[in-house]
Design an enzyme around this catalytic site. Sequence first.
Site, PDB file in Angstrom:
ATOM      1  N   CYS A  10     -15.391 -21.362 -26.200  1.00 18.60           N
ATOM      2  CA  CYS A  10     -14.236 -20.946 -25.394  1.00 18.60           C
ATOM      3  C   CYS A  10     -14.416 -19.466 -25.051  1.00 18.60           C
ATOM      4  O   CYS A  10     -15.545 -18.955 -25.105  1.00 18.60           O
ATOM      5  CB  CYS A  10     -12.919 -21.217 -26.127  1.00 18.60           C
ATOM      6  SG  CYS A  10     -12.726 -20.339 -27.700  1.00 18.60           S
ATOM      7  N   ASN A  13     -13.343 -17.352 -28.915  1.00 25.27           N
ATOM      8  CA  ASN A  13     -13.813 -17.986 -30.158  1.00 25.27           C
ATOM      9  C   ASN A  13     -12.887 -17.656 -31.336  1.00 25.27           C
ATOM     10  O   ASN A  13     -13.335 -17.511 -32.460  1.00 25.27           O
ATOM     11  CB  ASN A  13     -15.268 -17.568 -30.483  1.00 25.27           C
ATOM     12  CG  ASN A  13     -15.922 -18.376 -31.601  1.00 25.27           C
ATOM     13  OD1 ASN A  13     -16.779 -17.863 -32.302  1.00 25.27           O
ATOM     14  ND2 ASN A  13     -15.534 -19.617 -31.786  1.00 25.27           N
ATOM     15  N   CYS A  15      -9.286 -19.084 -30.855  1.00 21.63           N
ATOM     16  CA  CYS A  15      -8.193 -20.069 -30.728  1.00 21.63           C
ATOM     17  C   CYS A  15      -8.707 -21.499 -30.586  1.00 21.63           C
ATOM     18  O   CYS A  15      -8.558 -22.309 -31.488  1.00 21.63           O
ATOM     19  CB  CYS A  15      -7.292 -19.725 -29.536  1.00 21.63           C
ATOM     20  SG  CYS A  15      -6.364 -18.189 -29.748  1.00 21.63           S
ATOM     21  N   ARG A  16      -9.317 -21.840 -29.434  1.00 17.18           N
ATOM     22  CA  ARG A  16      -9.652 -23.237 -29.153  1.00 17.18           C
ATOM     23  C   ARG A  16     -10.942 -23.716 -29.817  1.00 17.18           C
ATOM     24  O   ARG A  16     -10.943 -24.782 -30.458  1.00 17.18           O
ATOM     25  CB  ARG A  16      -9.743 -23.454 -27.629  1.00 17.18           C
ATOM     26  CG  ARG A  16      -8.409 -23.323 -26.929  1.00 17.18           C
ATOM     27  CD  ARG A  16      -8.579 -23.182 -25.418  1.00 17.18           C
ATOM     28  NE  ARG A  16      -9.244 -21.926 -25.069  1.00 17.18           N
ATOM     29  CZ  ARG A  16      -9.616 -21.583 -23.853  1.00 17.18           C
ATOM     30  NH1 ARG A  16      -9.432 -22.417 -22.850  1.00 17.18           N
ATOM     31  NH2 ARG A  16     -10.186 -20.408 -23.622  1.00 17.18           N
ATOM     32  N   SER A  17     -12.048 -22.991 -29.643  1.00 19.26           N
ATOM     33  CA  SER A  17     -13.326 -23.543 -30.141  1.00 19.26           C
ATOM     34  C   SER A  17     -13.409 -23.601 -31.666  1.00 19.26           C
ATOM     35  O   SER A  17     -14.052 -24.526 -32.195  1.00 19.26           O
ATOM     36  CB  SER A  17     -14.538 -22.815 -29.539  1.00 19.26           C
ATOM     37  OG  SER A  17     -14.517 -21.438 -29.777  1.00 19.26           O
ATOM     38  N   ASP A 131      -5.583 -22.562 -22.589  1.00 16.67           N
ATOM     39  CA  ASP A 131      -5.695 -21.409 -23.483  1.00 16.67           C
ATOM     40  C   ASP A 131      -4.323 -21.110 -24.085  1.00 16.67           C
ATOM     41  O   ASP A 131      -3.382 -20.789 -23.362  1.00 16.67           O
ATOM     42  CB  ASP A 131      -6.186 -20.215 -22.655  1.00 16.67           C
ATOM     43  CG  ASP A 131      -6.474 -19.006 -23.524  1.00 16.67           C
ATOM     44  OD1 ASP A 131      -6.041 -18.984 -24.695  1.00 16.67           O
ATOM     45  OD2 ASP A 131      -7.120 -18.079 -23.015  1.00 16.67           O
TER      46      ASP A 131
HETATM   47  P1  4NP Z   1      -9.731 -18.682 -27.025  1.00 14.50           P
HETATM   48  O1  4NP Z   1      -8.385 -17.861 -26.700  1.00 14.50           O
HETATM   49  O2  4NP Z   1     -10.653 -18.479 -25.827  1.00 14.50           O
HETATM   50  O3  4NP Z   1      -9.261 -20.086 -27.115  1.00 14.50           O
HETATM   51  O4  4NP Z   1     -10.288 -18.118 -28.293  1.00 14.50           O
HETATM   52  C1  4NP Z   1      -8.387 -16.501 -26.350  1.00 14.50           C
HETATM   53  C2  4NP Z   1      -8.475 -15.553 -27.337  1.00 14.50           C
HETATM   54  C3  4NP Z   1      -8.460 -14.215 -27.007  1.00 14.50           C
HETATM   55  C4  4NP Z   1      -8.356 -13.844 -25.686  1.00 14.50           C
HETATM   56  C5  4NP Z   1      -8.282 -14.801 -24.694  1.00 14.50           C
HETATM   57  C6  4NP Z   1      -8.315 -16.138 -25.021  1.00 14.50           C
HETATM   58  N1  4NP Z   1      -8.326 -12.475 -25.333  1.00 14.50           N
HETATM   59  O5  4NP Z   1      -8.215 -12.161 -24.129  1.00 14.50           O
HETATM   60  O6  4NP Z   1      -8.436 -11.591 -26.216  1.00 14.50           O
END
Ligand code: 4NP
Length: 159
Positions: A10, A13, A15-17, A131
């Site tokens: 994602c 790295n 939240c989702r992955s 997200d």
């Molecule tokens: P992820 O979520 O891609 O599912 O880990 C996010 C985590 C952090 C950010 C964006 C999405 N960020 O912009 O810091």
Amino acid sequence: MSPRSILFVCLGNICRSPVAEGVFRHALTQRLGPERAGLWTLDSAGTSNYHAGESPDPRSQASTLRHGIDISAQRSRPFEAMDFERFDFIMVMDSSNHVNVSNLAEASDHKGKIHLMLDASFPGENRPVPDPYYGGEHGFENVYQLLAEASEKWLDQWT
Ligand code: 4NP
């Protein structure tokens, strides 16, 4: 079925992955048992280095723990071109991840390794795992449910 190597990707790295990796490992272990499941290589990565070295978001950890899955030992790391050599399947959470990972492909067989995670549940619909970073708890439970269902569908194909 012989063991496979799978990388979940994602943006951050955190939240989702990490949830994808934890939920998939859980589903794999339920199906094959710990010994055979342990032969598979599973990991996750982000297309950014914004959170490198960090633990999964506390809301992601809580969402999986509610379902008996502990992802606290994972640490964020950025996706790198070498991952195309290490993994058979690169499972991306959304089309933006797909573009970012594709841009790092160097060999002709690399792009064919990239798959949208929800393609197994919603073939041809290009559905993203939304997200949840800027939203509330509900978004994290939704991510968990989408990833649990997709994991079962991919396992139907791979095992
Ligand atoms: P992820 O979520 O891609 O599912 O880990 C996010 C985590 C952090 C950010 C964006 C999405 N960020 O912009 O810091």
